[in-house]
Design a protein around this motif. Structure first.
Motif, short mmCIF file in Angstrom:
data_model
loop_
_atom_site.label_atom_id
_atom_site.label_comp_id
_atom_site.label_asym_id
_atom_site.label_seq_id
_atom_site.Cartn_x
_atom_site.Cartn_y
_atom_site.Cartn_z
N SER A 46 -80.42 22.77 35.34
CA SER A 46 -79.84 23.82 36.16
C SER A 46 -78.48 23.35 36.68
N ILE A 47 -77.62 24.33 36.99
CA ILE A 47 -76.28 24.06 37.51
C ILE A 47 -76.11 24.81 38.82
N GLU A 48 -75.76 24.11 39.85
CA GLU A 48 -75.57 24.75 41.15
C GLU A 48 -74.48 25.81 41.08
N GLY A 49 -74.79 27.01 41.57
CA GLY A 49 -73.82 28.09 41.59
C GLY A 49 -73.63 28.81 40.27
N SER A 50 -74.52 28.55 39.28
CA SER A 50 -74.40 29.20 37.98
C SER A 50 -75.79 29.62 37.50
N ASP A 51 -75.83 30.75 36.79
CA ASP A 51 -77.10 31.17 36.18
C ASP A 51 -77.23 30.64 34.75
N LYS A 52 -76.25 29.86 34.30
CA LYS A 52 -76.31 29.24 32.98
C LYS A 52 -76.90 27.84 33.08
N LYS A 53 -77.26 27.28 31.95
CA LYS A 53 -77.86 25.96 31.89
C LYS A 53 -76.92 24.97 31.18
N ALA A 78 -77.93 26.97 13.73
CA ALA A 78 -78.63 28.13 14.31
C ALA A 78 -78.87 27.90 15.80
N PHE A 79 -79.22 26.68 16.17
CA PHE A 79 -79.43 26.36 17.58
C PHE A 79 -78.14 26.53 18.37
N LEU A 80 -77.02 26.03 17.84
CA LEU A 80 -75.74 26.17 18.53
C LEU A 80 -75.35 27.63 18.71
N ASN A 81 -75.57 28.42 17.68
CA ASN A 81 -75.27 29.85 17.78
C ASN A 81 -76.12 30.53 18.85
N GLU A 82 -77.39 30.16 18.92
CA GLU A 82 -78.28 30.75 19.92
C GLU A 82 -77.81 30.40 21.33
N GLN A 83 -77.44 29.14 21.53
CA GLN A 83 -76.98 28.72 22.86
C GLN A 83 -75.65 29.38 23.24
N LYS A 84 -74.81 29.60 22.25
CA LYS A 84 -73.53 30.29 22.52
C LYS A 84 -73.80 31.71 22.99
N THR A 85 -74.74 32.38 22.35
CA THR A 85 -75.11 33.74 22.75
C THR A 85 -75.63 33.77 24.20
N LEU A 86 -76.34 32.72 24.59
CA LEU A 86 -76.87 32.64 25.96
C LEU A 86 -75.81 32.25 26.97
N GLY A 87 -74.68 31.75 26.49
CA GLY A 87 -73.59 31.37 27.39
C GLY A 87 -73.79 30.03 28.06
N ASN A 88 -74.68 29.20 27.55
CA ASN A 88 -74.96 27.91 28.17
C ASN A 88 -73.87 26.88 27.86
N TYR A 89 -73.84 25.84 28.68
CA TYR A 89 -72.97 24.70 28.46
C TYR A 89 -73.72 23.73 27.54
N VAL A 90 -73.12 23.38 26.41
CA VAL A 90 -73.86 22.63 25.39
C VAL A 90 -73.12 21.34 25.02
#
Length: 355
Positions: A205-212, A239-251
């Motif tokens: 989790s990231i403080e102040g963000s709804d992304k992971k 495929a995993f990277l594309n999925e995480q990009k769609t979710l907007g997460n920090y990867v």
């Protein structure tokens, strides 16, 4: 005729014994699930923040047995392990001193033995955790688990029983850690004494963000002949990277890719064909990602012989590094070149911020 009969009996007995051994190893073969939750030890309470500076380090430690004085049977050498437990412990101490000197927030370690004949049954997972101390959470997941590896053919130097894998450390609270089994496998019977390649996905989790923040530790295939295993693994990762990009997460993906990164192609041309790292596809990365590398030093050496930087037979590679999403700002990437004193890999350190 009596001699011939005895020879036939001996050969038949050997065939039966080999058959029994292969049958047993097949029955007890490690068969991981496609995805499995990995326990988090000593989890921390602090949560990541945006726009703070963090540091991560990836390091294939070579089960603390592939330092400067070693060669390895699969790389054109002859050995399956170090000459003594004390040699291995010396390499392990050197590796741990590198980790402590880095003082990173995250460590992505590959080829960490939990219990293996090749590393004299030293629990390197626990030893690393004790060395880094109580300020780090950690996970461990298998990348190699086999009851018996018969190479090299030797009564004393064979690899034997192996429990080895990926160990990740973090100063911050891990919400979840999941082991992802890569697709593809060797054919039987090679499969029963071979690695089960994986990546471990850590979610924060990231403080102040709804992304992971998604931190991935991986170790991809090396000795797969025509490269078909790598192709399947890279397709899975993409495929995993594309999925995480769609979710907007920090990867951030770090580890030993066992392939030459596009930017590194041609820097260390092959001097021999014992083991040649495949060139990664230049168009592999999905949109919104970049490779983060230090091209000034090699990240790995061939283990055809003990390390000698002056020998023309010494082969280098750049196969360790990071993939980072574009919502992360990278301020520095450094190859901590230690001259392959303690491992056949150099650690790579990255400094970054979550935008």
């Amino acid at each position: 005729m009596k001699i011939l009969k005895k020879i036939v009996i001996v050969l038949f007995s050997l065939v039966v014994l080999v058959g029994i051994l292969l049958g047993y190893l097949t029955i007890v073969e490690y068969r991981p699930k496609q995805q499995s939750t990995t326990s988090v030890k000593n989890n921390q309470t602090e949560v990541l923040k945006l726009n703070e500076t963090y540091k991560s380090l990836t390091f294939n430690i070579g089960y603390a047995s592939l330092g400067k004085d070693e060669d390895f049977v699969m790389d054109g050498g002859s050995k399956g392990r170090t000459d003594s437990k004390s040699v291995m412990q010396g390499y392990l101490e050197g590796i741990q001193n590198i980790l402590l000197g880095s003082n990173s927030d995250f460590y992505l370690l590959q080829e960490v033995d939990q219990k293996s004949r090749r590393s004299y049954n030293e629990n390197q997972v626990l030893s690393n955790a004790e060395a880094l101390g109580d300020s780090y959470a950690y996970t461990f997941a298998y990348n190699f688990k086999a009851q018996f590896v018969p190479f090299p053919v030797s009564f004393t130097d064979y690899i034997g029983y192996v429990e080895s894998g990926l160990q990740t450390f973090s100063k911050f609270k891990m919400d979840e850690a999941v082991r992802h089994q890569f697709p593809g496998e060797f054919s039987w019977p090679l499969r029963i004494a071979n690695l089960k390649r994986a990546m471990v996905v850590h979610e924060y989790s990231i403080e102040g963000s709804d992304k992971k923040f998604i931190l991935v530790n991986l170790h991809m295939s090396a000795y797969d002949g025509d490269g078909t295993l790598r192709e399947q693994e890279m397709a899975y990762l993409k495929a995993f990277l594309n999925e995480q990009k769609t979710l907007g997460n920090y990867v951030m993906v770090g580890g030993d890719f066992n392939q030459t990164f596009p930017e590194a192609i041609g820097i260390y041309p092959p001097t021999q064909d014992i083991w040649v790292a495949y060139d990664m596809e230049t168009d592999f990365l999905p949109e919104g990602y970049s490779f983060e590398l230090d091209l000034t030093h090699p990240s790995c050496r061939l283990l055809n012989q003990p390390y000698d930087p002056l020998d023309s037979n010494t082969q280098y590679y750049i196969i360790d590094g990071f993939i980072v999403s574009d919502n992360i700002s990278v301020t520095d990437v450094v190859n901590l070149n230690h001259g392959f004193l303690y491992s056949d890999h150099n650690p790579i350190e990255i400094t970054f911020k979550l935008n």
